[in-house]
Scaffold this active site. Sequence first.
Site, PDB file in Angstrom:
ATOM      1  N   LEU A 187       0.832  -1.199   0.000  1.00  0.00           N
ATOM      2  CA  LEU A 187       0.000   0.000   0.000  1.00  0.00           C
ATOM      3  C   LEU A 187       0.870   1.254   0.000  1.00  0.00           C
ATOM      4  O   LEU A 187       0.781   2.108   0.878  1.00  0.00           O
ATOM      5  CB  LEU A 187      -0.957  -0.011   1.199  1.00  0.00           C
ATOM      6  N   GLY A 188       1.708   1.328  -1.040  1.00  0.00           N
ATOM      7  CA  GLY A 188       2.482   2.540  -1.278  1.00  0.00           C
ATOM      8  C   GLY A 188       1.681   3.497  -2.141  1.00  0.00           C
ATOM      9  O   GLY A 188       0.444   3.488  -2.132  1.00  0.00           O
ATOM     10  N   ILE A 197       1.159   3.609  -5.376  1.00  0.00           N
ATOM     11  CA  ILE A 197       0.294   2.953  -6.359  1.00  0.00           C
ATOM     12  C   ILE A 197      -0.868   2.261  -5.668  1.00  0.00           C
ATOM     13  O   ILE A 197      -2.032   2.389  -6.090  1.00  0.00           O
ATOM     14  CB  ILE A 197       1.094   1.949  -7.210  1.00  0.00           C
ATOM     15  N   ARG A 219       6.591  -5.710 -10.586  1.00  0.00           N
ATOM     16  CA  ARG A 219       7.611  -6.155 -11.526  1.00  0.00           C
ATOM     17  C   ARG A 219       7.389  -7.640 -11.768  1.00  0.00           C
ATOM     18  O   ARG A 219       6.855  -8.355 -10.923  1.00  0.00           O
ATOM     19  CB  ARG A 219       9.032  -5.927 -10.982  1.00  0.00           C
ATOM     20  N   GLU A 247      11.483  -9.397 -19.662  1.00  0.00           N
ATOM     21  CA  GLU A 247      10.868  -8.447 -20.574  1.00  0.00           C
ATOM     22  C   GLU A 247      11.845  -8.111 -21.694  1.00  0.00           C
ATOM     23  O   GLU A 247      13.035  -7.971 -21.439  1.00  0.00           O
ATOM     24  CB  GLU A 247      10.472  -7.156 -19.841  1.00  0.00           C
ATOM     25  N   HIS A 258       4.087  -3.504 -20.246  1.00  0.00           N
ATOM     26  CA  HIS A 258       4.734  -2.656 -19.239  1.00  0.00           C
ATOM     27  C   HIS A 258       4.570  -1.177 -19.580  1.00  0.00           C
ATOM     28  O   HIS A 258       5.551  -0.415 -19.638  1.00  0.00           O
ATOM     29  CB  HIS A 258       6.216  -3.008 -19.112  1.00  0.00           C
ATOM     30  N   GLY A 307       1.914   0.636 -17.952  1.00  0.00           N
ATOM     31  CA  GLY A 307       0.969   1.176 -16.991  1.00  0.00           C
ATOM     32  C   GLY A 307       1.250   2.622 -16.622  1.00  0.00           C
ATOM     33  O   GLY A 307       0.332   3.440 -16.533  1.00  0.00           O
TER      34      GLY A 307
END
Length: 312
Positions: free
Chosen positions: A151-152, A154, A231, A260, A278, A280
């Site tokens: 819960l940072g 983002i 990630r 990736e 990737h 977002g």
Amino acid sequence: MENPTKILAMHPGMQGLFPARPDRWEFINTEGNVDQAIADVGSSVEILLSASIEKLDKEMLDRFSNLKMIASISAGFSNIDLDECRVREIAVTNAPGLNAGDVADVAVTMLTSLLLNIPQNHQYIMSDQWITKSGPIRHSVRNMPIGIVGLGSIGKEVVKRLEPFGVDIKWWGPNPKTEISIPYVASLSELAQQSRGLVVCCRPDQSTHHLIDEKLLDQLGSDGVIVNVSRGTVVDEQALIAALRSKRIGGAGLDVFDPEPTNSSRWVDVPNIILSPHQGGTTFETLFAQAQLTQNNIENFLDGKPLVTSVF
């Protein structure tokens, strides 16, 4: 006039994010081949512009004998060997929080699409299973239990976007936060067992490598769906693919992969997935805001002033 500071952008196109760059900056011309530029003039580079996806380990840092600063234009810095940078006295900065809303937009769109059976319904039509006037029935998302992993910045933006759906939100992270009113679950295992949907947006580091493994996916269950915008390394991708193929979980939305870029062959015939490359947090608005913060960090560094967002 003193010699300009030589700056290397690790990816093509990054230079275009700095239309008002100072005259004392000199971008090294890579002509589209960054690796060759490093081989030719790596020893003259003083500042690296990073996008947090290239590996800046000891071996790579050895190629920059005059490096003084690494400036990441994204929030992430797990690609950088920080211990090695400390030894070499290389300053490291990032651009935290600016893309949190954009990443949350993608996470919640993926999550709600999976919970509303959008991939299944698309396939239902495309495979000509819709042969009567009535279609399949689904569950409502109202009061559905949703777990947030981390819960940072983002995670908090994810919560803001989920609350209007009327879902039942709980969260887990390594450290409880007394200022957060959302119920905290004591373990990730318990959170998975209690959740119908799981959004992974924790910090990627060694402590979270394969945090989401086969056991946890089984605890999420056959009706559960998972979204990863952290990630790719946070999720055991092989275990996830196996769980999706065997229908031990209900679906997955991925904006990040390991490695990736991912290859399409890896995902052929994997059911109920939503894949995104990737991107977002990659919007025009956010990129230019991150670049401006990065420019401020570099200018402060060159002037000997405190860095705006110093990693250390």
